[in-house]
Design a protein around this motif. Structure first.
Motif, PDB file in Angstrom:
ATOM      1  N   HIS A   1      -1.406 -10.762  -5.650  1.00 17.25           N
ATOM      2  CA  HIS A   1      -2.823 -11.143  -5.848  1.00 17.25           C
ATOM      3  C   HIS A   1      -3.788 -10.327  -4.967  1.00 17.25           C
ATOM      4  O   HIS A   1      -4.785 -10.663  -4.679  1.00 17.25           O
ATOM      5  N   ARG A   2      -3.734  -8.841  -4.982  1.00 14.48           N
ATOM      6  CA  ARG A   2      -4.423  -7.892  -4.385  1.00 14.48           C
ATOM      7  C   ARG A   2      -3.764  -6.613  -4.842  1.00 14.48           C
ATOM      8  O   ARG A   2      -2.689  -6.468  -5.092  1.00 14.48           O
ATOM      9  N   ASN A   3      -4.826  -5.745  -4.689  1.00 19.69           N
ATOM     10  CA  ASN A   3      -4.667  -4.288  -5.083  1.00 19.69           C
ATOM     11  C   ASN A   3      -3.890  -3.547  -3.776  1.00 19.69           C
ATOM     12  O   ASN A   3      -4.257  -3.388  -2.900  1.00 19.69           O
ATOM     13  N   LEU A   4      -2.705  -3.095  -4.317  1.00 16.91           N
ATOM     14  CA  LEU A   4      -1.731  -2.389  -3.332  1.00 16.91           C
ATOM     15  C   LEU A   4      -1.629  -1.116  -3.494  1.00 16.91           C
ATOM     16  O   LEU A   4      -0.730  -0.534  -2.992  1.00 16.91           O
ATOM     17  N   LYS A   5      -2.589  -0.519  -4.190  1.00 19.98           N
ATOM     18  CA  LYS A   5      -2.565   1.062  -4.415  1.00 19.98           C
ATOM     19  C   LYS A   5      -2.648   1.668  -3.028  1.00 19.98           C
ATOM     20  O   LYS A   5      -2.080   2.734  -2.951  1.00 19.98           O
ATOM     21  N   TRP A   6      -3.351   1.429  -1.984  1.00 23.97           N
ATOM     22  CA  TRP A   6      -3.342   1.881  -0.593  1.00 23.97           C
ATOM     23  C   TRP A   6      -1.868   2.051  -0.010  1.00 23.97           C
ATOM     24  O   TRP A   6      -1.574   3.054   0.476  1.00 23.97           O
ATOM     25  N   PHE A   7      -1.143   0.910  -0.177  1.00 22.41           N
ATOM     26  CA  PHE A   7       0.231   0.964   0.226  1.00 22.41           C
ATOM     27  C   PHE A   7       1.204   2.031  -0.338  1.00 22.41           C
ATOM     28  O   PHE A   7       1.632   2.984   0.440  1.00 22.41           O
ATOM     29  N   PHE A   8       1.060   2.031  -1.744  1.00 22.99           N
ATOM     30  CA  PHE A   8       1.765   3.008  -2.281  1.00 22.99           C
ATOM     31  C   PHE A   8       1.334   4.535  -2.151  1.00 22.99           C
ATOM     32  O   PHE A   8       2.199   5.284  -2.140  1.00 22.99           O
ATOM     33  N   ASP A   9      -0.234   4.645  -2.035  1.00 21.76           N
ATOM     34  CA  ASP A   9      -0.490   5.959  -1.843  1.00 21.76           C
ATOM     35  C   ASP A   9      -0.259   6.468  -0.365  1.00 21.76           C
ATOM     36  O   ASP A   9       0.240   7.803  -0.432  1.00 21.76           O
ATOM     37  N   VAL A  10       0.080   5.802   0.390  1.00 23.18           N
ATOM     38  CA  VAL A  10       0.136   6.241   2.095  1.00 23.18           C
ATOM     39  C   VAL A  10       1.589   6.272   2.081  1.00 23.18           C
ATOM     40  O   VAL A  10       2.056   7.445   2.458  1.00 23.18           O
ATOM     41  N   TYR A  11       2.464   5.478   1.543  1.00 25.29           N
ATOM     42  CA  TYR A  11       4.000   5.491   1.857  1.00 25.29           C
ATOM     43  C   TYR A  11       4.702   6.384   0.909  1.00 25.29           C
ATOM     44  O   TYR A  11       5.740   7.113   1.401  1.00 25.29           O
ATOM     45  N   LEU A  12       4.391   6.377  -0.353  1.00 15.86           N
ATOM     46  CA  LEU A  12       5.299   7.113  -1.316  1.00 15.86           C
ATOM     47  C   LEU A  12       4.503   8.379  -1.965  1.00 15.86           C
ATOM     48  O   LEU A  12       5.450   9.458  -2.116  1.00 15.86           O
ATOM     49  N   ARG A  13       3.229   8.625  -1.655  1.00 19.09           N
ATOM     50  CA  ARG A  13       2.564   9.819  -2.151  1.00 19.09           C
ATOM     51  C   ARG A  13       2.328  10.783  -1.111  1.00 19.09           C
ATOM     52  O   ARG A  13       1.673  11.760  -1.447  1.00 19.09           O
ATOM     53  N   GLN A  14       2.254  10.196   0.152  1.00 24.13           N
ATOM     54  CA  GLN A  14       2.181  11.346   1.217  1.00 24.13           C
ATOM     55  C   GLN A  14       3.299  11.363   2.025  1.00 24.13           C
ATOM     56  O   GLN A  14       4.439  10.605   2.101  1.00 24.13           O
ATOM     57  N   ALA A  15       3.547  12.711   2.605  1.00 20.38           N
ATOM     58  CA  ALA A  15       4.744  12.991   3.483  1.00 20.38           C
ATOM     59  C   ALA A  15       4.866  12.196   4.633  1.00 20.38           C
ATOM     60  O   ALA A  15       5.872  11.724   4.940  1.00 20.38           O
TER      61      ALA A  15
END
Ligand SMILES: [Zn+2]
Length: 586
Positions: A484-498
């Motif tokens: 029940h919240r937008n978790l884009k920030w989580f995936f952006d930092v952990y998966l889309r950044q080295a």
């Protein structure tokens, strides 16, 4: 002097001669092996890669059936094959294309039973183009029968460098396996070498010399005794992953039992092992049954409930071959009291075979989840210590050199090569990302998200789901819904950044200040737990900042006391880099 003594007197000379002959033979054999290995041709560019974009012709058909006959000749290191490939045409085509290693020359091709002239096809560096006798239209069926054969590419370092493995048991019997995840199915059968293509039904007929067995994917249809003493092993599998289709040949024995599922079905559980290992085999079989019970309770129904759970002993370490997982861990003793390799490969029945990455760029969906299941299993077997110890071990090898997900199309090789992609991080960092996500959103939302990603629904039961393709974006959307919240920030930092987020803590007098620093200053509102003199508090870290008033300047503080969060740790990095400099012993 007795006769014996006379004979003995002549012995040294004969011994020398025999010794010389033996040395010459050994040297000759070594030379032959060396030449044979040296002569292995380089793989054609397309054959060496897996996950290349499908050609227009390949996109124009549904690959519905593959009936594959393999005549395995261990003494010649040769396989002769006949593949009957069934397609449903979706868009008009005048030709069809498939992938096959050019080192396996095609002897004939028939289209819908009609033999084609040799000029009707060509194998261009691994991509075979067949001109059809007549154009095909949407709705038409097309059957291609391809007869081919030769010496398949030999794996130098299976499973990491793939191909066929021609090995021997201790008593000199043939022991053969395939492992082609990195290079793809086209190393030994004509296929569409792309993870997005799963053939509806694959039937295998594996012909082997007398006395050998050939366990394979899916259900056993029967074993035929051929007039010349060889046997033909017939198997059928539903929607196998292309790279999961495997040949395994050895004088196998079978340890077998049946499994009664919490979902109400009964299924065979089979372990095919080498003679002389009955005791270890029975132990592993019992562990297999225990493991499937735990996985079903944790994730959901075993995806191949109507086939079998199968494991086969192989000369190489392992591979997630659907319903016939490769096992080469040699029953190693482990303080955890479980066989991590069996557990890991088995986890791929869910993460890899049921849920398949839409692109290799999403491969952490196979390996991150697959690797997380070992700590999860250890928590069940050994309690908290098992989980924490396994997580700490994984934590020490995270490299953070490339993002886990690039957002672009990738081949398997690009992902695995540490010079171009995340390599081992899809395993260990992927596992830690899941651990952190679970800590953030809680068990209920986490496991429901996993279930939806794997089955495409939250309420899977045998018969109400099909194998599916998944992506990182989809998993992000599902977890956001469940939490029940937008978790884009989580995936952006952990998966889309080295680089990992760094938690900077500053303590001054009676104030403890915390700040998240992320690559490119990306938002990262990751809450942080802090223990102060034994009292737990949670800092929401909205906007990436938080602070705690300490009762006194000597207060004892522990940040993230349950180690819930994956974050930059300089000590671990220093240790990892020093370990990497040490010479490898194995
Ligand atoms: Zn794996």
């Amino acid at each position: 002097m007795t006769t014996n003594e006379t004979a003995a007197a002549g012995a040294p000379h004969r011994d020398r001669t025999l010794w010389l002959i033996a040395v010459v033979l050994v040297l000759a054999l070594a030379a032959i092996i060396w030449i044979a290995n040296r002569r292995q041709p380089e793989l054609a560019a397309r054959t060496a890669k897996t996950g290349m974009p499908l050609t227009r012709e390949q996109q124009s058909v549904d690959f519905q059936t593959a009936d594959l006959t393999f005549d395995v000749q261990p003494n010649k290191h040769r396989i002769d094959g006949r593949a009957i490939l069934g397609f449903l045409v979706k868009a008009p085509i005048a030709k069809l294309q498939f992938d096959l290693d050019p080192e396996l020359p095609i002897q004939s091709i028939a289209a819908d039973g009609q033999q084609l002239q040799g000029s009707a096809w060509k194998n261009d560096a691994g991509l075979v183009t067949v001109n059809l006798p007549a154009p095909k239209n949407p709705g038409d069926k097309l059957s291609l029968t391809v007869v081919y054969g030769g010496k398949p590419h030999v794996a130098k370092r299976a499973p990491w460098d793939g191909g066929i493995v021609w090995s021997h048991t201790k008593d000199g019997k043939p022991w053969v396996a395939t492992a082609v995840e990195g290079e793809g199915c086209d190393l030994f059968w004509p296929c569409f070498d792309n993870s997005m293509v799963e053939v509806g039904t694959v039937t295998q007929h594996v012909i082997v010399p007398k006395g050998l067995a050939a366990p394979s994917n899916g259900r056993l249809l029967g074993v035929d005794n051929l007039a010349d003493g060889r046997t033909r092993w017939n198997w059928q599998a539903r929607r196998p992953n292309n790279y999961a289709i495997a040949i395994d040949v050895a004088p196998y024995k079978l340890a077998k039992t049946s499994y009664d599922s919490r979902y109400g079905y009964r299924m065979p559980v089979e372990f095919w092992y080498l003679p002389g290992e009955d005791k270890q085999a029975q132990k592993l079989l019992a562990e297999m049954v225990q493991t499937i019970g735990f996985f079903e309770a944790t994730i959901g129904p075993y995806p191949w409930w109507d086939e079998k759970m199968g494991v086969v002993e192989t000369p190489h370490l392992g591979m997630e071959h659907q319903t016939i997982n490769a096992y080469g861990n040699k029953y190693k003793a482990a303080p955890e009291g479980f066989d991590w390799l069996m557990n890991h490969e088995f986890s791929h029945e869910w993460f890899g075979n049921q849920l398949t990455n839409a692109d290799w760029d999403d491969m952490w969906l196979h390996e991150g989840f697959g690797s997380y299941m070992q700590p999860v299993s250890l928590a069940w077997l050994n309690g908290r210590m098992g989980y924490d110890a396994a997580m700490f071990k994984q934590r020490q090898t995270i490299a953070n050199k490339f993002p886990i997900v690039s957002g672009r199309h990738q081949t398997e090789e690009q992902v695995y090569d540490p010079k171009t992609g995340p390599g081992g991080d899809i395993y260990v960092k992927g596992s830690w990302v899941l651990h952190t996500l679970r800590g953030l959103i809680g068990d209920q939302a986490f496991w429901t998200s996993v279930r939806r990603e794997v089955y495409g629904r939250p309420d899977p039961k045998p018969g109400n789901f099909q194998p599916r393709f998944g992506s990182t974006n989809e998993f992000q959307a599902i977890t956001s819904q469940e939490a029940h919240r937008n978790l884009k920030w989580f995936f952006d930092v952990y998966l889309r950044q080295a680089k990992l987020p760094r938690l900077v803590t500053t303590r001054q007098d009676t104030t403890l200040a915390l700040q998240w620093r992320t690559p490119r200053g990306l938002p990262f509102p990751m809450p942080v737990e802090v223990d102060v003199d034994g009292q737990r508090q949670v800092l929401p870290m909205t906007n990436g900042y938080g602070s705690v008033m300490l009762p006194n300047p000597n207060s004892v503080v522990t940040v993230d006391p349950d180690s819930k969060i994956l974050r930059q740790n300089d000590a671990i990095d220093r240790y990892r880099d020093e370990e990497a400099k040490k010479p490898k012993t194995s």
